[in-house]
Design a protein around this motif. Structure first.
Motif, PDB file in Angstrom:
ATOM      1  N   GLY A  46       0.831  -1.191   0.000  1.00 23.89           N
ATOM      2  CA  GLY A  46       0.000   0.000   0.000  1.00 23.89           C
ATOM      3  C   GLY A  46       0.871   1.249   0.000  1.00 23.89           C
ATOM      4  N   TRP A  47       0.223   2.392  -0.139  1.00 29.84           N
ATOM      5  CA  TRP A  47       0.939   3.669  -0.109  1.00 29.84           C
ATOM      6  C   TRP A  47       1.591   3.877   1.253  1.00 29.84           C
ATOM      7  N   PRO A  48       2.794   4.420   1.305  1.00 27.58           N
ATOM      8  CA  PRO A  48       3.431   4.711   2.590  1.00 27.58           C
ATOM      9  C   PRO A  48       2.954   6.027   3.207  1.00 27.58           C
ATOM     10  N   LEU A  49       2.149   6.782   2.491  1.00 22.91           N
ATOM     11  CA  LEU A  49       1.509   7.985   3.020  1.00 22.91           C
ATOM     12  C   LEU A  49       0.006   7.847   2.800  1.00 22.91           C
ATOM     13  N   VAL A  50      -0.772   8.274   3.778  1.00 29.73           N
ATOM     14  CA  VAL A  50      -2.230   8.193   3.675  1.00 29.73           C
ATOM     15  C   VAL A  50      -2.789   9.581   3.904  1.00 29.73           C
ATOM     16  N   PRO A  51      -3.676  10.066   3.017  1.00 33.84           N
ATOM     17  CA  PRO A  51      -4.233   9.397   1.844  1.00 33.84           C
ATOM     18  C   PRO A  51      -3.188   9.271   0.736  1.00 33.84           C
ATOM     19  N   ALA A  52      -3.576   8.565  -0.352  1.00 37.32           N
ATOM     20  CA  ALA A  52      -2.653   8.355  -1.471  1.00 37.32           C
ATOM     21  C   ALA A  52      -2.094   9.708  -1.911  1.00 37.32           C
ATOM     22  N   PRO A  53      -0.773   9.832  -1.949  1.00 34.25           N
ATOM     23  CA  PRO A  53      -0.142  11.122  -2.240  1.00 34.25           C
ATOM     24  C   PRO A  53       0.011  11.394  -3.732  1.00 34.25           C
ATOM     25  N   GLY A  54       0.357  12.635  -4.039  1.00 33.71           N
ATOM     26  CA  GLY A  54       0.765  12.969  -5.390  1.00 33.71           C
ATOM     27  C   GLY A  54       2.195  12.500  -5.596  1.00 33.71           C
ATOM     28  N   ILE A  55       2.575  12.336  -6.850  1.00 29.26           N
ATOM     29  CA  ILE A  55       3.921  11.882  -7.164  1.00 29.26           C
ATOM     30  C   ILE A  55       4.719  13.063  -7.703  1.00 29.26           C
ATOM     31  N   ALA A  56       5.762  13.444  -6.986  1.00 30.64           N
ATOM     32  CA  ALA A  56       6.596  14.570  -7.397  1.00 30.64           C
ATOM     33  C   ALA A  56       7.635  14.142  -8.419  1.00 30.64           C
TER      34      ALA A  56
END
Length: 182
Positions: A46-56
Motif C-alpha cells: 500500500g501507499w506509505p503515506l495516507v491518503p494516497a499522495p501525489g507523485i513529485a
C-alpha cells in the motif's frame, strides 16, 4: 471472435466468461456448473503515506548499475505526516544516511523498502504490519516541489548485488487476468 482485455478476476463472472469462450471455440457441448475461481489476490503493498499522495518524481532506472538515475519515487506529503509500512515485515535499519533519517523494512518476499527523510518511531528488529506507523515525514528534500516529500525506494537483494525497482509497481495487483470486453 471475442476481444479480451486485461483486468482483475471477479470470481463467477470469470468462470462464465471462460466457459463461454470455450463453447464459442467449439470445445464444449454441455457445460456443468463450475465452482467460482478464487478472486485475484489483493495488492500486497500500500501507499506509505495516507491518503494516497501525489507523485513529485518517478523512478528513473540508471543506464548502468552505478549510473545516474532516481532509485525510488518522491511522494508529496506534509511535514510531520505519519509514514506507514507499505507491507508487513521487519525493520532492519533505522538511522541517518547522508544527513537524512532513513527507515528500511525487509518483507517476506525478499524486497526491502526504504523511506526518507523520516524521524523514526520504530527500532531495528521491530515487526510491523502493512499500515503501521514507522515514523514521521521530515521537511525538505532536494528537488521536492512541496514542503516535504517522502523518497520511497525498493530493492531486491543486498549489498552491491542489489537491484533497485520501481516502488509504484508494487501498488498494482500481483496477477493479471484476461476478461472479455463489454
Amino acid at each position: 471472435m471475442r476481444r479480451w482485455r486485461v483486468g482483475r478476476s471477479t470470481g463467477v463472472r470469470t468462470v462464465v466468461a471462460v466457459l463461454a469462450l470455450t463453447a464459442e471455440l467449439g470445445g464444449v457441448e454441455a457445460v456443468a456448473a463450475a465452482p467460482a475461481a478464487p478472486a485475484a489476490p489483493a495488492v500486497e503493498y500500500g501507499w506509505p503515506l495516507v491518503p494516497a499522495p501525489g507523485i513529485a518524481r518517478r523512478f528513473e532506472e540508471p543506464p548502468f548499475r552505478y549510473g545516474r538515475g532516481h532509485r525510488g519515487a518522491d511522494l508529496v506529503g506534509a511535514p510531520g505526516q505519519a509514514v506507514v509500512a507499505a507491507r508487513g515485515g521487519e525493520v532492519v535499519f533505522v538511522g541517518p544516511v547522508a544527513g537524512r533519517g532513513v527507515v528500511s523494512v525487509l518483507h517476506a518476499d525478499g524486497l526491502r523498502t526504504t523511506y526518507e527523510p523520516v524521524t523514526a518511531t520504530v527500532a531495528p528488529g521491530t515487526r510491523v504490519l502493512r499500515g503501521d506507523p514507522i515514523g514521521t515525514l521530515d521537511p525538505g528534500h532536494p528537488g521536492c516541489p512541496a514542503a516535504a516529500c517522502l523518497h520511497w525506494g525498493v530493492r531486491r537483494g543486498s549489498g552491491s548485488s542489489s537491484d533497485y525497482l520501481d516502488p509504484l509497481v508494487l501498488l498494482r495487483p500481483r496477477f493479471v487476468r484476461l476478461l472479455p470486453l463489454p
